[in-house]
Write a protein that holds these residues in place. Sequence first.
Motif, short mmCIF file in Angstrom:
data_model
loop_
_atom_site.label_atom_id
_atom_site.label_comp_id
_atom_site.label_asym_id
_atom_site.label_seq_id
_atom_site.Cartn_x
_atom_site.Cartn_y
_atom_site.Cartn_z
N LYS A 142 -2.49 -9.50 2.90
CA LYS A 142 -1.86 -8.94 4.10
C LYS A 142 -2.90 -8.69 5.19
N ALA A 143 -4.04 -8.11 4.80
CA ALA A 143 -5.10 -7.84 5.78
C ALA A 143 -5.66 -9.14 6.36
N LYS A 144 -5.77 -10.16 5.53
CA LYS A 144 -6.26 -11.46 6.00
C LYS A 144 -5.32 -12.06 7.02
N ASN A 145 -4.02 -11.96 6.78
CA ASN A 145 -3.03 -12.49 7.73
C ASN A 145 -3.05 -11.72 9.04
N GLU A 146 -3.25 -10.39 8.95
CA GLU A 146 -3.33 -9.59 10.17
C GLU A 146 -4.55 -9.96 11.00
N ARG A 147 -5.69 -10.17 10.35
CA ARG A 147 -6.89 -10.57 11.08
C ARG A 147 -6.69 -11.92 11.75
N TYR B 204 -3.35 -5.00 -14.65
CA TYR B 204 -2.78 -6.18 -14.01
C TYR B 204 -2.01 -5.79 -12.74
N ARG B 205 -1.22 -4.70 -12.82
CA ARG B 205 -0.48 -4.26 -11.63
C ARG B 205 -1.43 -3.87 -10.51
N LYS B 206 -2.54 -3.20 -10.83
CA LYS B 206 -3.51 -2.82 -9.81
C LYS B 206 -4.16 -4.06 -9.19
N MET B 207 -4.52 -5.03 -10.03
CA MET B 207 -5.11 -6.26 -9.50
C MET B 207 -4.14 -7.00 -8.60
N GLU B 208 -2.86 -7.02 -8.98
CA GLU B 208 -1.85 -7.70 -8.17
C GLU B 208 -1.63 -6.98 -6.84
N ALA B 209 -1.63 -5.63 -6.88
CA ALA B 209 -1.48 -4.85 -5.64
C ALA B 209 -2.68 -5.07 -4.72
N ASP B 210 -3.89 -5.08 -5.27
CA ASP B 210 -5.09 -5.32 -4.46
C ASP B 210 -5.07 -6.72 -3.86
N ARG B 211 -4.59 -7.70 -4.62
CA ARG B 211 -4.52 -9.07 -4.10
C ARG B 211 -3.54 -9.17 -2.93
N LYS B 212 -2.38 -8.54 -3.07
CA LYS B 212 -1.39 -8.57 -1.98
C LYS B 212 -1.90 -7.84 -0.75
N GLU B 213 -2.61 -6.72 -0.95
CA GLU B 213 -3.16 -5.97 0.18
C GLU B 213 -4.23 -6.79 0.91
N GLU B 214 -5.06 -7.47 0.15
CA GLU B 214 -6.09 -8.31 0.75
C GLU B 214 -5.47 -9.47 1.52
#
Length: 283
Positions: A228-233, A216-226
């Motif tokens: 963040k990348a979407k907002n940067e794009r 669950y922690r890994k899924m949550e970290a991947d979701r936040k990273e995705e």
Amino acid sequence: MVNVTKTNFSEKAEEVRRLLPSASFVAIDLEMSGISTPECGKLPNHEGPEQRYKKIKAVPERYSIIQFGLVMFHENKEYVHHTREMAKKQGKSENMRSDQPARTGKGAVDESDGSSGEESGDDSDSLGESSSDSEGRRRRGPPEFLVRKYNFFLFPPDGKGFMGNDENTRELVFNPATIAFLTKHNMNFNRWMKEGVPFVTGDVAKALVVEFEEKYRKMEADRKEEEKAKNERKSNSFPSSIVCKPTQPDDVAFVAVTMATLREWIDSALPRAARANLDSDDD
């Protein structure tokens, strides 16, 4: 009697968790796929606890639990009130000995499924009672305990879903005599296999919880990273709605001359009526 399967397990488990702390006492019973092994045999009376344990522990290691029965006994408040009232009446009676106990309706009533009945000294079923028994119970007063009975169907995990690991399940071994006994007493094998609650040992359960939390922690970290990348794009893209205006004098003069030239060229190519309408729009 409440039959608990994987369909209603969450609801009934919460119910048991809520009622269990206030129970006066509880009784449990197990149905297993076998209760003896060839090595175990009939235990001699002269053997001590240690010797018996070494032989008997092979039974749960070989066979599986298929049903878990739980009965909770709760003190009946009506019985307590009735007992006190009877004691008061006895205290006022001149013909009654002071040391004579109050004659009240001792017994139990099944609250599991709404049916009621007094349990006598023998092992008779309490799910029903005759009209004479009911009348007698009313004369004697309310029962001493309210009884709630649960029957959990248990089936090992099938290697799929969250427990999808062959290490989390176990082979089912049956003793022929046990099958005959369970069949004779109307064991519902279809419900057991289709709706039995999956279960694992305590150590495996702890490991599964740790594994789930890490996943669950890994899924949550991947979701936040995705995200963040979407907002940067999005922030780096050039919006089409932005209008650029020149600020330097030379640039302003160049744009004005260019726009005037384009306007003159467009006007020369349009009919007179169209030019008149364009001029009126500009006004």
